[in-house]
Design an enzyme around this catalytic site. Structure first.
Site, PDB file in Angstrom:
ATOM      1  N   LYS A  21       0.839  -1.217   0.000  1.00 46.78           N
ATOM      2  CA  LYS A  21       0.000   0.000   0.000  1.00 46.78           C
ATOM      3  C   LYS A  21       0.869   1.261   0.000  1.00 46.78           C
ATOM      4  O   LYS A  21       0.704   2.149  -0.837  1.00 46.78           O
ATOM      5  CB  LYS A  21      -0.925   0.026   1.241  1.00 46.78           C
ATOM      6  N   ARG A  79     -10.703   0.036   8.140  1.00 48.46           N
ATOM      7  CA  ARG A  79     -10.328  -1.372   8.302  1.00 48.46           C
ATOM      8  C   ARG A  79     -11.404  -2.177   9.002  1.00 48.46           C
ATOM      9  O   ARG A  79     -11.171  -3.315   9.396  1.00 48.46           O
ATOM     10  CB  ARG A  79      -9.058  -1.486   9.138  1.00 48.46           C
ATOM     11  N   ARG A  86      11.580  -5.173   5.320  1.00 45.09           N
ATOM     12  CA  ARG A  86      11.265  -3.751   5.092  1.00 45.09           C
ATOM     13  C   ARG A  86      12.126  -2.840   5.977  1.00 45.09           C
ATOM     14  O   ARG A  86      12.376  -3.113   7.150  1.00 45.09           O
ATOM     15  CB  ARG A  86       9.799  -3.463   5.406  1.00 45.09           C
ATOM     16  N   ARG A  95      -1.142  -9.340  12.737  1.00 40.70           N
ATOM     17  CA  ARG A  95      -1.747  -8.270  11.911  1.00 40.70           C
ATOM     18  C   ARG A  95      -2.562  -8.881  10.777  1.00 40.70           C
ATOM     19  O   ARG A  95      -3.643  -8.399  10.416  1.00 40.70           O
ATOM     20  CB  ARG A  95      -0.650  -7.360  11.354  1.00 40.70           C
TER      21      ARG A  95
HETATM   22  P1  AP5 Z   1       4.711  -1.455   1.975  1.00 44.90           P
HETATM   23  O1  AP5 Z   1       4.426  -0.658   0.768  1.00 44.90           O
HETATM   24  O2  AP5 Z   1       5.352  -0.783   3.124  1.00 44.90           O
HETATM   25  O3  AP5 Z   1       3.407  -2.265   2.424  1.00 44.90           O
HETATM   26  P2  AP5 Z   1       2.103  -1.772   3.197  1.00 44.90           P
HETATM   27  O4  AP5 Z   1       0.944  -2.489   2.570  1.00 44.90           O
HETATM   28  O5  AP5 Z   1       2.052  -0.304   3.274  1.00 44.90           O
HETATM   29  O6  AP5 Z   1       2.400  -2.445   4.599  1.00 44.90           O
HETATM   30  P3  AP5 Z   1       2.134  -1.988   6.077  1.00 44.90           P
HETATM   31  O7  AP5 Z   1       2.876  -2.978   6.920  1.00 44.90           O
HETATM   32  O8  AP5 Z   1       2.440  -0.547   6.288  1.00 44.90           O
HETATM   33  O9  AP5 Z   1       0.625  -2.236   6.244  1.00 44.90           O
HETATM   34  P4  AP5 Z   1      -0.098  -2.434   7.570  1.00 44.90           P
HETATM   35  O10 AP5 Z   1      -1.490  -2.315   7.144  1.00 44.90           O
HETATM   36  O11 AP5 Z   1       0.240  -3.693   8.290  1.00 44.90           O
HETATM   37  O12 AP5 Z   1       0.503  -1.304   8.512  1.00 44.90           O
HETATM   38  P5  AP5 Z   1      -0.024   0.109   8.939  1.00 44.90           P
HETATM   39  O13 AP5 Z   1       1.121   0.961   9.174  1.00 44.90           O
HETATM   40  O14 AP5 Z   1      -1.071   0.577   8.036  1.00 44.90           O
HETATM   41  O15 AP5 Z   1       5.608  -2.691   1.497  1.00 44.90           O
HETATM   42  C1  AP5 Z   1       6.100  -3.642   2.418  1.00 44.90           C
HETATM   43  C2  AP5 Z   1       7.482  -4.117   1.953  1.00 44.90           C
HETATM   44  O16 AP5 Z   1       7.350  -4.809   0.719  1.00 44.90           O
HETATM   45  C3  AP5 Z   1       8.484  -2.961   1.700  1.00 44.90           C
HETATM   46  O17 AP5 Z   1       9.751  -3.366   2.121  1.00 44.90           O
HETATM   47  C4  AP5 Z   1       8.454  -2.760   0.187  1.00 44.90           C
HETATM   48  O18 AP5 Z   1       9.678  -2.281  -0.319  1.00 44.90           O
HETATM   49  C5  AP5 Z   1       8.121  -4.166  -0.305  1.00 44.90           C
HETATM   50  N1  AP5 Z   1       7.314  -4.138  -1.520  1.00 44.90           N
HETATM   51  C6  AP5 Z   1       6.230  -3.361  -1.762  1.00 44.90           C
HETATM   52  N2  AP5 Z   1       5.725  -3.624  -2.976  1.00 44.90           N
HETATM   53  C7  AP5 Z   1       6.501  -4.603  -3.507  1.00 44.90           C
HETATM   54  C8  AP5 Z   1       6.477  -5.307  -4.746  1.00 44.90           C
HETATM   55  N3  AP5 Z   1       5.548  -5.062  -5.673  1.00 44.90           N
HETATM   56  N4  AP5 Z   1       7.408  -6.271  -4.944  1.00 44.90           N
HETATM   57  C9  AP5 Z   1       8.361  -6.528  -4.001  1.00 44.90           C
HETATM   58  N5  AP5 Z   1       8.453  -5.888  -2.824  1.00 44.90           N
HETATM   59  C10 AP5 Z   1       7.514  -4.925  -2.572  1.00 44.90           C
HETATM   60  O19 AP5 Z   1      -0.726  -0.235  10.328  1.00 44.90           O
HETATM   61  C11 AP5 Z   1       0.054  -0.624  11.446  1.00 44.90           C
HETATM   62  C12 AP5 Z   1      -0.857  -0.847  12.632  1.00 44.90           C
HETATM   63  O20 AP5 Z   1      -1.556   0.353  12.970  1.00 44.90           O
HETATM   64  C13 AP5 Z   1      -1.973  -1.881  12.433  1.00 44.90           C
HETATM   65  O21 AP5 Z   1      -1.498  -3.193  12.683  1.00 44.90           O
HETATM   66  C14 AP5 Z   1      -2.994  -1.419  13.477  1.00 44.90           C
HETATM   67  O22 AP5 Z   1      -2.627  -1.833  14.763  1.00 44.90           O
HETATM   68  C15 AP5 Z   1      -2.879   0.100  13.408  1.00 44.90           C
HETATM   69  N6  AP5 Z   1      -3.821   0.669  12.430  1.00 44.90           N
HETATM   70  C16 AP5 Z   1      -3.544   1.139  11.195  1.00 44.90           C
HETATM   71  N7  AP5 Z   1      -4.655   1.545  10.571  1.00 44.90           N
HETATM   72  C17 AP5 Z   1      -5.664   1.342  11.453  1.00 44.90           C
HETATM   73  C18 AP5 Z   1      -7.068   1.545  11.367  1.00 44.90           C
HETATM   74  N8  AP5 Z   1      -7.670   2.002  10.270  1.00 44.90           N
HETATM   75  N9  AP5 Z   1      -7.809   1.213  12.445  1.00 44.90           N
HETATM   76  C19 AP5 Z   1      -7.237   0.723  13.575  1.00 44.90           C
HETATM   77  N10 AP5 Z   1      -5.914   0.480  13.698  1.00 44.90           N
HETATM   78  C20 AP5 Z   1      -5.146   0.791  12.633  1.00 44.90           C
END
Ligand code: AP5
Length: 303
Positions: free
Chosen positions: A97, A173, A208, A248
């Site tokens: 994402k 979410r 990452r 997660r």
């Molecule tokens: P990346 O682009 O960073 O992936 P991402 O989908 O953004 O992953 P996140 O881990 O940030 O998602 P998440 O939903 O778990 O975390 P968030 O911070 O939102 O890519 C990941 C890796 O893969 C990178 O190293 C990249 O280089 C690589 N990559 C990307 N694309 C690639 C490709 N095509 N090919 C190869 N490699 C690739 O949330 C964290 C926490 O916050 C949650 O667990 C929750 O506790 C809380 N939270 C967040 N949102 C909410 C909400 N709406 N409500 C309640 N709690 C929430």
């Protein structure tokens, strides 16, 4: 006239029903009023961005003259520009994402609002909400709505999001978040879902790294840092461990169907297990079609 665009690219399908937004009155297009006072030969210009969806507006290019009631004043209301894009992007942890958001914002100049980033900023600020949020994030659970919902809503209401359009990452979410957002009048034009097999997600999370200076996302194998200097300053997120990503993922799987059901008619599913440029090409193609379709609709309405 309403327009429905359908695009199928390989495994992805996209149905964008623009009727939905019009029906829900979610246009947030900037509108302008040019007021002219012939007696003083003065022109005054006022620009206004409407509330996110408090009123229904059509984005029909039109130029109309209206008498304001004052015989000396003629009000010229100019054509409304197309409303800015509003995008949601969803997917499992590490589905890409954030990576796609970097590419989308670069091309479409939208305001990127990531719920996870807002929460991490709250943690960094040392606030009570931040402390509470961290407890949930460490367990891979959703942070309670009373913390997240207002945080996201407030960011969406800021003038840059309203003027440039927004790209909402990782939100909503859950059904309750989606319902709250709808209640506040925020409706996306398109809901993008990145689909990646679970075994790949774990490898992505563990590899990452983040650049605290530029905010850029790296992966030690797939997207390594460009220089030694960048490599030396990279950081890792506290929840980027194999154990935590599995939690997660569990949370994601429990909620994903509920959220999808709210945006079925505007969902674009994209296979995220391809090089990031290829994933972006598919998203870019759908966004271009969406913009073209909107333009065609506006033109046919104006004709
Ligand atoms: P990346 O682009 O960073 O992936 P991402 O989908 O953004 O992953 P996140 O881990 O940030 O998602 P998440 O939903 O778990 O975390 P968030 O911070 O939102 O890519 C990941 C890796 O893969 C990178 O190293 C990249 O280089 C690589 N990559 C990307 N694309 C690639 C490709 N095509 N090919 C190869 N490699 C690739 O949330 C964290 C926490 O916050 C949650 O667990 C929750 O506790 C809380 N939270 C967040 N949102 C909410 C909400 N709406 N409500 C309640 N709690 C929430």
């Amino acid at each position: 006239m309403a327009a429905t665009a359908t695009a199928c690219c390989g495994s992805s399908s996209f149905k964008a029903n623009f009727r939905a937004n019009r029906r829900n009155g979610t246009d947030s297009s900037p509108s302008s009023t040019l007021a002219s006072s012939p007696s003083s030969s003065r022109l005054s210009f006022s620009s206004r961005v409407s509330g996110c969806s408090l009123r229904s507006q059509r984005s029909v290019p039109s130029l109309r003259m209206a008498n304001s009631g004052n015989p000396d004043q003629v009000v010229l209301a100019s054509a409304k520009a197309e409303p800015p894009l509003r995008i949601m992007i969803s997917g499992a942890p590490a589905s890409g994402k954030g990576t796609q958001c970097e590419l989308i914002t670069k091309k479409y100049d939208l305001v990127h609002i990531a719920a996870g980033d807002l929460l991490r900023a709250e943690i960094a600020s040392g606030s009570e909400n931040g402390k509470r949020a961290k407890e949930y994030m460490e367990k891979g659970q959703l942070v309670p709505d009373e913390i997240v919902v207002m945080m996201v809503k407030d960011r969406l209401l800021q003038s840059d999001s309203q003027e440039k359009g927004w790209l909402l990452d990782g939100y909503p979410r859950s059904m309750s978040q989606a319902t709250a957002l709808k209640g506040y009048g925020f409706q996306p034009d398109i809901f993008i879902v990145l689909e990646v097999p679970e075994d790949i997600l774990v490898e992505r999370v563990v590899g990452r790294r983040l650049d605290p200076v530029t905010g850029k996302i790296y992966h030690l194998t797939y997207s390594p840092p460009e220089t030694e200097e960048i490599a030396a300053r990279l950081t890792q997120r506290f929840d980027d461990t194999e154990e935590k990503v599995k939690l997660r993922l569990q949370t994601h799987n429990q909620n994903v169907e509920d959220v999808l059901s709210m945006y079925e008619d505007i969902t674009l599913k994209v296979k995220g297990n391809a090089p990031k440029e290829e994933v972006f090409a598919e998203i870019d193609n759908a966004l271009s079609k969406l913009l073209e379709s909107r333009k065609a609709t506006s033109e046919s309405l104006a004709a």
